[in-house]
Write a protein that holds these residues in place. Structure first.
Motif, PDB file in Angstrom:
ATOM      1  N   ASN A  73     -15.632   4.341   1.479  1.00 31.99           N
ATOM      2  CA  ASN A  73     -14.702   3.624   2.351  1.00 31.99           C
ATOM      3  C   ASN A  73     -14.816   4.086   3.799  1.00 31.99           C
ATOM      4  O   ASN A  73     -14.854   3.271   4.729  1.00 31.99           O
ATOM      5  CB  ASN A  73     -13.267   3.812   1.854  1.00 31.99           C
ATOM      6  CG  ASN A  73     -12.983   3.038   0.586  1.00 31.99           C
ATOM      7  OD1 ASN A  73     -13.550   1.979   0.353  1.00 31.99           O
ATOM      8  ND2 ASN A  73     -12.100   3.559  -0.245  1.00 31.99           N
ATOM      9  N   ILE A 104     -12.103  -0.658  -0.156  1.00 29.87           N
ATOM     10  CA  ILE A 104     -10.893  -0.877  -0.944  1.00 29.87           C
ATOM     11  C   ILE A 104     -10.081   0.409  -0.939  1.00 29.87           C
ATOM     12  O   ILE A 104     -10.524   1.434  -1.472  1.00 29.87           O
ATOM     13  CB  ILE A 104     -11.222  -1.285  -2.398  1.00 29.87           C
ATOM     14  CG1 ILE A 104     -12.089  -2.559  -2.406  1.00 29.87           C
ATOM     15  CG2 ILE A 104      -9.948  -1.502  -3.210  1.00 29.87           C
ATOM     16  CD1 ILE A 104     -12.628  -2.926  -3.776  1.00 29.87           C
ATOM     17  N   ARG A 105      -8.917   0.340  -0.347  1.00 29.36           N
ATOM     18  CA  ARG A 105      -8.011   1.483  -0.360  1.00 29.36           C
ATOM     19  C   ARG A 105      -6.651   1.040  -0.891  1.00 29.36           C
ATOM     20  O   ARG A 105      -6.211  -0.072  -0.619  1.00 29.36           O
ATOM     21  CB  ARG A 105      -7.831   2.076   1.050  1.00 29.36           C
ATOM     22  CG  ARG A 105      -9.071   2.769   1.602  1.00 29.36           C
ATOM     23  CD  ARG A 105      -8.736   3.526   2.871  1.00 29.36           C
ATOM     24  NE  ARG A 105      -9.900   4.130   3.489  1.00 29.36           N
ATOM     25  CZ  ARG A 105     -10.382   5.327   3.168  1.00 29.36           C
ATOM     26  NH1 ARG A 105      -9.804   6.018   2.209  1.00 29.36           N
ATOM     27  NH2 ARG A 105     -11.444   5.814   3.797  1.00 29.36           N
ATOM     28  N   PRO A 106      -5.969   1.893  -1.680  1.00 30.47           N
ATOM     29  CA  PRO A 106      -4.644   1.525  -2.188  1.00 30.47           C
ATOM     30  C   PRO A 106      -3.676   1.296  -1.041  1.00 30.47           C
ATOM     31  O   PRO A 106      -3.746   1.954   0.014  1.00 30.47           O
ATOM     32  CB  PRO A 106      -4.219   2.760  -2.996  1.00 30.47           C
ATOM     33  CG  PRO A 106      -5.477   3.504  -3.278  1.00 30.47           C
ATOM     34  CD  PRO A 106      -6.386   3.232  -2.130  1.00 30.47           C
ATOM     35  N   GLU A 107      -2.780   0.333  -1.223  1.00 31.62           N
ATOM     36  CA  GLU A 107      -1.759   0.072  -0.214  1.00 31.62           C
ATOM     37  C   GLU A 107      -0.800   1.236  -0.145  1.00 31.62           C
ATOM     38  O   GLU A 107      -0.336   1.757  -1.163  1.00 31.62           O
ATOM     39  CB  GLU A 107      -0.972  -1.202  -0.564  1.00 31.62           C
ATOM     40  CG  GLU A 107       0.097  -1.562   0.456  1.00 31.62           C
ATOM     41  CD  GLU A 107       0.924  -2.747   0.015  1.00 31.62           C
ATOM     42  OE1 GLU A 107       1.856  -3.119   0.741  1.00 31.62           O
ATOM     43  OE2 GLU A 107       0.627  -3.308  -1.060  1.00 31.62           O
ATOM     44  N   ARG A 108      -0.505   1.666   1.063  1.00 36.36           N
ATOM     45  CA  ARG A 108       0.436   2.770   1.239  1.00 36.36           C
ATOM     46  C   ARG A 108       1.835   2.224   1.498  1.00 36.36           C
ATOM     47  O   ARG A 108       2.043   1.479   2.435  1.00 36.36           O
ATOM     48  CB  ARG A 108       0.017   3.674   2.395  1.00 36.36           C
ATOM     49  CG  ARG A 108      -1.303   4.397   2.121  1.00 36.36           C
ATOM     50  CD  ARG A 108      -1.698   5.284   3.300  1.00 36.36           C
ATOM     51  NE  ARG A 108      -2.949   5.978   3.050  1.00 36.36           N
ATOM     52  CZ  ARG A 108      -3.530   6.796   3.920  1.00 36.36           C
ATOM     53  NH1 ARG A 108      -2.945   6.998   5.107  1.00 36.36           N
ATOM     54  NH2 ARG A 108      -4.664   7.387   3.629  1.00 36.36           N
ATOM     55  N   LYS A 109       2.759   2.596   0.620  1.00 33.53           N
ATOM     56  CA  LYS A 109       4.142   2.121   0.778  1.00 33.53           C
ATOM     57  C   LYS A 109       5.024   3.260   1.241  1.00 33.53           C
ATOM     58  O   LYS A 109       4.872   4.403   0.849  1.00 33.53           O
ATOM     59  CB  LYS A 109       4.654   1.599  -0.568  1.00 33.53           C
ATOM     60  CG  LYS A 109       3.901   0.364  -1.058  1.00 33.53           C
ATOM     61  CD  LYS A 109       4.498  -0.163  -2.343  1.00 33.53           C
ATOM     62  CE  LYS A 109       3.763  -1.432  -2.812  1.00 33.53           C
ATOM     63  NZ  LYS A 109       4.335  -1.962  -4.069  1.00 33.53           N
ATOM     64  N   ASN A 110       5.971   2.917   2.101  1.00 34.94           N
ATOM     65  CA  ASN A 110       6.895   3.930   2.600  1.00 34.94           C
ATOM     66  C   ASN A 110       7.843   4.359   1.483  1.00 34.94           C
ATOM     67  O   ASN A 110       8.288   3.555   0.695  1.00 34.94           O
ATOM     68  CB  ASN A 110       7.719   3.371   3.770  1.00 34.94           C
ATOM     69  CG  ASN A 110       6.860   3.085   4.983  1.00 34.94           C
ATOM     70  OD1 ASN A 110       5.866   3.768   5.189  1.00 34.94           O
ATOM     71  ND2 ASN A 110       7.207   2.072   5.760  1.00 34.94           N
TER      72      ASN A 110
END
Length: 421
Positions: free
Chosen positions: A133, A415-421
């Protein structure tokens, strides 16, 4: 009553031990690993460069062990309480009659915090995905940049470590720059000063291999366009500049760290039990010194009793696999009150791939060195057959064939995982 065996680590050593001893019904076996899959480290660099997908070199433990008598526990070792014959994990406790430590190694940054913070390691599947990535993202940034110096820094790659991983990575990057990058990124055709460097603190590449292999590797890797710098020790990296002990520097946004590994220490084991690079000191039966029922196998074990390897065994797959099988057989013999067999490593040889149709192989008996296409085919065959499951073999062979004939790969997605607050 059945003896309880707990294995920490499901790599080459731990898995071979587990599968060998599971044939005996006198033992109950629990395999503990902090991830839920086994993977094949020698092909990590091909995941990192987008030539193999993750599923080609990995397989879930639970599916792999389905139908066997081996229980799997996903957890991370926190402490060994040897006087109570138990271990404390991050998610529970397990009791044991025998504890087998097969935790392998982790990346060694030699105390350089800036290198640890800014370099890209190559030790785990997560590392390989992060490298893929990161490298692809930086190429995209370079293709949109209007600053030539920034483009050169983003395209320049420094690979630290002249072992098999470093050689394989730098060779792959060199071939990609001549084919894929040239074709797919026309915006970068004017960037002429970006280079691929392979640096090592020692006097030769592939230090454990024969002089013939070292010289052939140096010649072929240079032919690919890689700039090799030996006796070159990295001392710092701030994210833009690699600094060396001799005072020289290289400007780059990409430092790939393949320069060393170290074993792990665990709470509950005394300092006297650890030797060089945190490897656990073991006797000829892989028993950790100062213990009665704790064993170490593979990369994390340091054995000095093998006459041919008085400085410990090489930290590669074959010693780990052989130690795992030997220890399993010894515990079965011990349970039957029969004499155990001291471990002796049978060296089957070593090999390294340099690039397309280029590799080197050393065989100890008879002492033979060969190179080129034949060595490349031998490398492909050995690594293909070493993959754990038939599906892995089929997937890998398919992607290899596709890449060989097309000189390209279609696995270069960011492809990177979505970062959620």
């Amino acid at each position: 009553m059945k003896k309880q065996i707990v294995i920490i680590g499901g790599g080459f050593a731990g898995l071979n031990f587990a599968k060998t001893i599971s044939n005996n019904s006198d033992f109950e076996i629990t395999l503990v690993d902090k991830v839920n899959y086994n993977f094949f480290p020698p092909l990590l660099y091909q995941v990192a460069t987008g030539f193999l997908e993750i599923s080609s070199i990995s397989y879930p433990f639970r599916k792999m062990l389905s139908g066997s008598r081996i229980r799997f526990w996903m957890g991370e070792l926190q402490e060994i309480v040897s006087n109570e014959n138990k271990i404390i994990l991050n998610n529970g406790e397990l009791n044991f009659d025998y504890l087998v430590i097969a935790t392998g190694t982790t990346t060694n940054y030699f105390g350089m915090e800036n290198v640890k913070k800014n370099a890209i390691p190559m030790k785990t599947l997560e590392d390989a995905l992060n490298m893929r990535n990161s490298m692809l993202q930086r190429i995209e940034v370079a293709s949109n940049s209007k600053n030539l110096q920034e483009q050169e820094e983003l395209m320049t790659i420094v690979v630290a470590g002249g072992g098999p991983t470093g050689v394989e990575l730098s060779g792959m990057f060199a071939e990609m720059s001549k084919t894929i990058i040239h074709k797919e990124y026309p915006e970068l055709s004017h960037v002429k000063n970006a280079k691929i460097y392979l640096v090592d603190g020692g006097p030769a590449l592939l230090a454990p291999m024969s002089k013939n292999s070292q010289e052939e590797t140096l010649k072929q890797i240079k032919k690919l366009g890689v700039e090799v710098q030996l006796n070159k020790q990295v001392v710092d990296y701030d994210g833009q500049t690699v600094s060396f002990k001799d005072g020289s520097t290289i400007r780059t946004r990409n430092l790939i760290w393949a320069a060393g590994v170290t074993a792990m220490r665990f709470k509950g084991l005394s300092d006297e039990m650890f030797g060089r690079s945190n490897r656990l000191l073991v006797d000829e039966f892989n028993k950790v010194v100062g213990t009665e029922n704790i064993y170490a196998i593979g990369d994390t074990a340091f054995m000095e009793t093998d006459k041919k390897f008085p400085n410990g065994h090489p930290q590669v797959a074959q010693p780990a696999m052989q130690q795992g099988k030997n220890l399993a057989k010894n515990l079965i013999l011990a349970l039957a009150n029969k004499p155990q067999k001291p471990f002796q490593y049978y060296d089957k040889g070593s090999m390294a791939i340099i690039g397309r149709n280029k590799a080197v192989v050393d065989l100890p008996k008879p002492k033979v060195h060969f190179k080129g296409f034949l060595a490349w085919m031998a490398w492909l065959f050995v690594h293909l057959m070493s993959l754990s499951m038939p599906r892995n073999k089929v997937n890998t062979l398919y992607h290899w064939a596709l890449a060989y004939f097309s000189k390209n790969s279609s696995l270069r997605m960011i492809i990177r995982p979505e970062r959620k607050n």
